[in-house]
Design a protein around this motif. Structure first.
Motif, PDB file in Angstrom:
ATOM      1  N   UNK A   1     -13.879  53.938   7.539  1.00 37.70           N
ATOM      2  CA  UNK A   1     -12.556  54.242   6.990  1.00 37.70           C
ATOM      3  C   UNK A   1     -12.165  53.233   5.906  1.00 37.70           C
ATOM      4  N   UNK A   2     -12.629  51.997   6.044  1.00 36.44           N
ATOM      5  CA  UNK A   2     -12.356  50.974   5.041  1.00 36.44           C
ATOM      6  C   UNK A   2     -12.878  51.405   3.680  1.00 36.44           C
ATOM      7  N   UNK A   3     -14.097  51.965   3.650  1.00 39.65           N
ATOM      8  CA  UNK A   3     -14.682  52.412   2.398  1.00 39.65           C
ATOM      9  C   UNK A   3     -13.887  53.578   1.810  1.00 39.65           C
ATOM     10  N   UNK A   4     -13.459  54.491   2.673  1.00 34.88           N
ATOM     11  CA  UNK A   4     -12.631  55.612   2.212  1.00 34.88           C
ATOM     12  C   UNK A   4     -11.391  55.103   1.490  1.00 34.88           C
ATOM     13  N   UNK A   5     -10.660  54.205   2.143  1.00 37.86           N
ATOM     14  CA  UNK A   5      -9.410  53.700   1.580  1.00 37.86           C
ATOM     15  C   UNK A   5      -9.651  52.927   0.288  1.00 37.86           C
ATOM     16  N   UNK A   6     -10.727  52.131   0.259  1.00 31.65           N
ATOM     17  CA  UNK A   6     -11.015  51.324  -0.921  1.00 31.65           C
ATOM     18  C   UNK A   6     -11.272  52.208  -2.139  1.00 31.65           C
ATOM     19  N   UNK A   7     -12.089  53.237  -1.957  1.00 35.95           N
ATOM     20  CA  UNK A   7     -12.409  54.123  -3.085  1.00 35.95           C
ATOM     21  C   UNK A   7     -11.180  54.903  -3.521  1.00 35.95           C
ATOM     22  N   UNK A   8     -10.397  55.378  -2.549  1.00 32.67           N
ATOM     23  CA  UNK A   8      -9.186  56.127  -2.874  1.00 32.67           C
ATOM     24  C   UNK A   8      -8.227  55.281  -3.699  1.00 32.67           C
ATOM     25  N   UNK A   9      -8.023  54.047  -3.286  1.00 32.20           N
ATOM     26  CA  UNK A   9      -7.106  53.163  -4.016  1.00 32.20           C
ATOM     27  C   UNK A   9      -7.629  52.835  -5.409  1.00 32.20           C
TER      28      UNK A   9
ATOM     29  N   UNK B   1     -16.500  62.555  -0.745  1.00 36.29           N
ATOM     30  CA  UNK B   1     -17.077  63.523  -1.679  1.00 36.29           C
ATOM     31  C   UNK B   1     -16.098  64.669  -1.949  1.00 36.29           C
ATOM     32  N   UNK B   2     -15.481  65.209  -0.885  1.00 37.52           N
ATOM     33  CA  UNK B   2     -14.535  66.322  -1.055  1.00 37.52           C
ATOM     34  C   UNK B   2     -13.307  65.874  -1.851  1.00 37.52           C
ATOM     35  N   UNK B   3     -12.812  64.693  -1.527  1.00 33.03           N
ATOM     36  CA  UNK B   3     -11.605  64.203  -2.183  1.00 33.03           C
ATOM     37  C   UNK B   3     -11.845  63.968  -3.674  1.00 33.03           C
ATOM     38  N   UNK B   4     -12.986  63.348  -3.998  1.00 34.97           N
ATOM     39  CA  UNK B   4     -13.295  63.088  -5.400  1.00 34.97           C
ATOM     40  C   UNK B   4     -13.555  64.384  -6.169  1.00 34.97           C
ATOM     41  N   UNK B   5     -14.180  65.334  -5.485  1.00 39.31           N
ATOM     42  CA  UNK B   5     -14.442  66.631  -6.133  1.00 39.31           C
ATOM     43  C   UNK B   5     -13.129  67.313  -6.500  1.00 39.31           C
ATOM     44  N   UNK B   6     -12.154  67.250  -5.589  1.00 43.04           N
ATOM     45  CA  UNK B   6     -10.847  67.838  -5.860  1.00 43.04           C
ATOM     46  C   UNK B   6     -10.149  67.138  -7.029  1.00 43.04           C
ATOM     47  N   UNK B   7     -10.477  65.861  -7.228  1.00 41.87           N
ATOM     48  CA  UNK B   7      -9.856  65.091  -8.309  1.00 41.87           C
ATOM     49  C   UNK B   7     -10.644  65.209  -9.615  1.00 41.87           C
ATOM     50  N   UNK B   8     -11.739  65.977  -9.565  1.00 41.01           N
ATOM     51  CA  UNK B   8     -12.550  66.113 -10.777  1.00 41.01           C
ATOM     52  C   UNK B   8     -13.414  64.905 -11.053  1.00 41.01           C
TER      53      UNK B   8
END
Length: 582
Positions: free
Chosen positions: A479-487, A520-527
């Motif tokens: 989850x740490x990696x998820x949050x880091x990339x999102x931010x 992957x899904x989140x970044x795909x949605x963001x283009x």
């Protein structure tokens, strides 16, 4: 035959055993035997057992370790920390001096031996790695203080008790009025002499012409002089009649056959202490064994060491002993005396057996104050407060683990201390890996190498975010990696591609896989395209068993430079099919 040699290392070293090895082993055995006699008596008293239990625990266990152990120099027997742990554990189920206390000690040794054997057969020696060195150092330092404090009552000749440091100190002050002055003089003089032997005897012997090895050997067995002199004084002057507490009658016999009590009620009370004693004993033993083996370029098998120590403890359980492990002091003496093989331990066992039959009447007048002095001097060498300064300077989290272990051990007792040490070690590991180091990297000009943008002058691209993950990915840090990339992608609105550089990733568990799929899904949605680089073969094999690679909104690159080269030339997200054609 290969399997037999794995479980019986004696078949390996026994094939090359020669006269030279026999001579060296015999010399080492004589020196260690002389050292072990008073030490075994002292540690038995520390464990709350009759003095002969220490000798019994040093005979059959040593023989069994010689057959099953892999260290050529490790000397197995009672040690200070395990003796203290034994007294703490057994004291909760029976009163000292009762038959139930002795039986409980036997049972504790049996449970410890069984647990070690199971770990060895299942090849789980790596579990000891979860007990960090700073935590072990903290526990041993606190235990050394507790042991030394617990022996002051014998040096003062008073009756005092207590389970933790505060209780012991208060009890000592309450009973100071009962101090036996003769006992105090013996105890203080013996302690001072033993400290001098450690620091001053060897230089003195060297100045008067003794060779370095002979001077060292005399220094190692020097404490025996304190035993001989104080015993002679008590016997000649009848000081026992003046209140000096003595060892008294020690049975003249070989270790008897004894039976532990494996009743459900007793086992349930001793199971956890047995596990803790096993872990602490194994860590101490393997540390000593590997240190000595490295000096002669020998190999130690941790899993077989578990079996060897397990067999030694089972031997102690059925021959009147209590839990044992490899001791630092006696092992170093064994090594320095020239021990070539585990046969030195077997010869030591023979020497102790002879002492048990023929020499025990000689220790009748041995003052307990002298034995207490022996323990105090031995355990104070284990106290190392420098670990606090070192960990404070190097790692505050390690410092927190050390100081917590010390305080809990001193304040709440050894069992809680060692249990907290195990828990702290695991939590420390989880904490450190829960926040893995993830560096944004850029291209070093003129090379194909990538380095941290915060540490080096590197080329970057506003549309490309390259992150190097310096830790395996698993449920704790996913989850740490998820949050880091999102931010990070939200901060950089021009980012079109994210590359995860996986050169340091050795494992991706299912929880981490699900996090990667979410990223992957989140970044795909963001283009934004998600790419991987430098994925190790075993990790890639695991990823291919899932749908992640097929669903990846990007490409898996063989190298980070190839990812940089391609994605800076084609800055927009591309499908896997399109990327493969580029």
């Amino acid at each position: 035959m290969k399997l037999l040699r794995r479980y019986l290392p004696i078949l390996e070293w026994g094939r090359t055993y020669d006269r030279n090895a026999l001579t060296n082993d015999l010399v080492a055995a004589v020196i260690v035997t002389i050292m072990l006699i008073p030490q075994s008596l002292a540690y038995a008293l520390l464990a709350g057992l009759p003095p002969e239990a220490g000798i019994y625990a040093s005979i059959v266990p040593i023989l069994l370790y010689a057959v099953f152990g892999t260290s050529r120099a490790l000397a197995v027997g009672p040690v200070a920390v395990v003796s203290l742990l034994t007294a703490s554990a057994v004291g909760q189920v029976a009163a000292q001096g009762t038959a139930g206390y002795a039986v409980a000690a036997l049972t504790l040794a049996g449970l410890s031996g069984g647990f070690l054997m199971i770990l060895g057969v299942l090849r789980l020696g790596f579990l000891a790695n979860f007990l960090s060195h700073p935590v072990i150092a903290g526990f041993i330092t606190a235990s050394g203080l507790l042991i030394a404090t617990s022996q002051l009552k014998h040096i003062f000749g008073i009756k005092a008790g207590g389970e933790n440091l505060l209780e012991m100190v208060l009890s000592l002050f309450e009973h100071l009025g009962q101090t036996n002055l003769i006992t105090l003089v013996i105890g203080v003089c013996a302690t001072a002499f033993l400290f001098w032997v450690r620091k001053g005897l060897k230089p003195l012997l060297r100045r008067i012409g003794f060779g370095p090895r002979l001077a060292d050997m005399i220094t190692k067995v020097g404490p025996v002089a304190a035993v001989v002199v104080t015993t002679a004084l008590v016997s000649t002057l009848h000081l026992d009649e003046s209140g000096v507490s003595i060892v008294g009658a020690v049975p003249q016999s070989l270790p008897p056959f004894t039976l532990p009590d494996f009743s459900l009620d007793l086992v349930s009370q001793l199971a956890l202490p047995a596990i803790l004693i096993s872990i602490i004993g194994f860590v101490e033993s393997i540390s000593v064994a590997e240190t000595l083996a490295a000096k002669k370029r020998q190999r130690i098998n941790p899993d077989q060491e578990l079996i060897g120590l397990g067999a030694a403890n089972l031997g102690a359980a059925f021959t009147g002993g209590y839990p044992v492990t490899g001791g630092f002091a006696r092992s170093v003496v064994n090594f320095d005396a020239g021990a070539e093989t585990p046969a030195a331990g077997a010869f030591t066992a023979v020497g102790l057996a002879i002492a048990a039959v023929a020499l025990t009447p000689l220790v009748y007048f041995l003052p307990k104050a002298t034995l207490a002095a022996t323990i105090v001097v031995a355990v104070l060498s284990l106290v190392d407060f420098s670990i606090l300064k070192k960990t404070w300077t190097y790692s505050r989290s390690d410092f927190a683990a050390v100081i917590t272990t010390i305080l809990l051990t001193l304040g709440l007792g050894v069992e809680i201390g060692v249990a907290s040490g195990v828990v702290l070690s695991v939590l420390l590991h989880l904490y450190k890996t829960s926040r893995p180091h993830v560096a944004e990297v850029g291209l070093v000009p003129g090379t194909q190498h990538f380095r941290n943008v915060d540490r080096h002058k590197v080329d970057t691209n506003a549309g490309l975010l390259s992150l190097r993950i310096d830790e395996s990915l698993y449920f704790v840090n996913a989850r740490f990696l998820e949050d880091l990339i999102q931010n990070r992608v939200q901060e950089g609105t021009r980012i079109r591609n994210v590359v995860l550089m996986c050169s340091a990733v050795n494992e991706i568990d299912y929880s981490a896989l699900e996090s990667l799929e979410a990223i992957n899904r989140r970044l795909k949605d963001m283009g934004i395209g998600l790419h991987l680089s430098e994925v190790k073969g075993p990790v890639m094999d695991k990823l291919k068993t899932s749908h992640f690679i097929d669903d990846l909104n990007g490409e898996v690159f063989l190298s980070q430079y190839r990812a940089w080269d391609q994605l800076t030339r084609f800055p927009y997200p591309v499908s896997s099919m399109d990327a493969a054609s580029l």
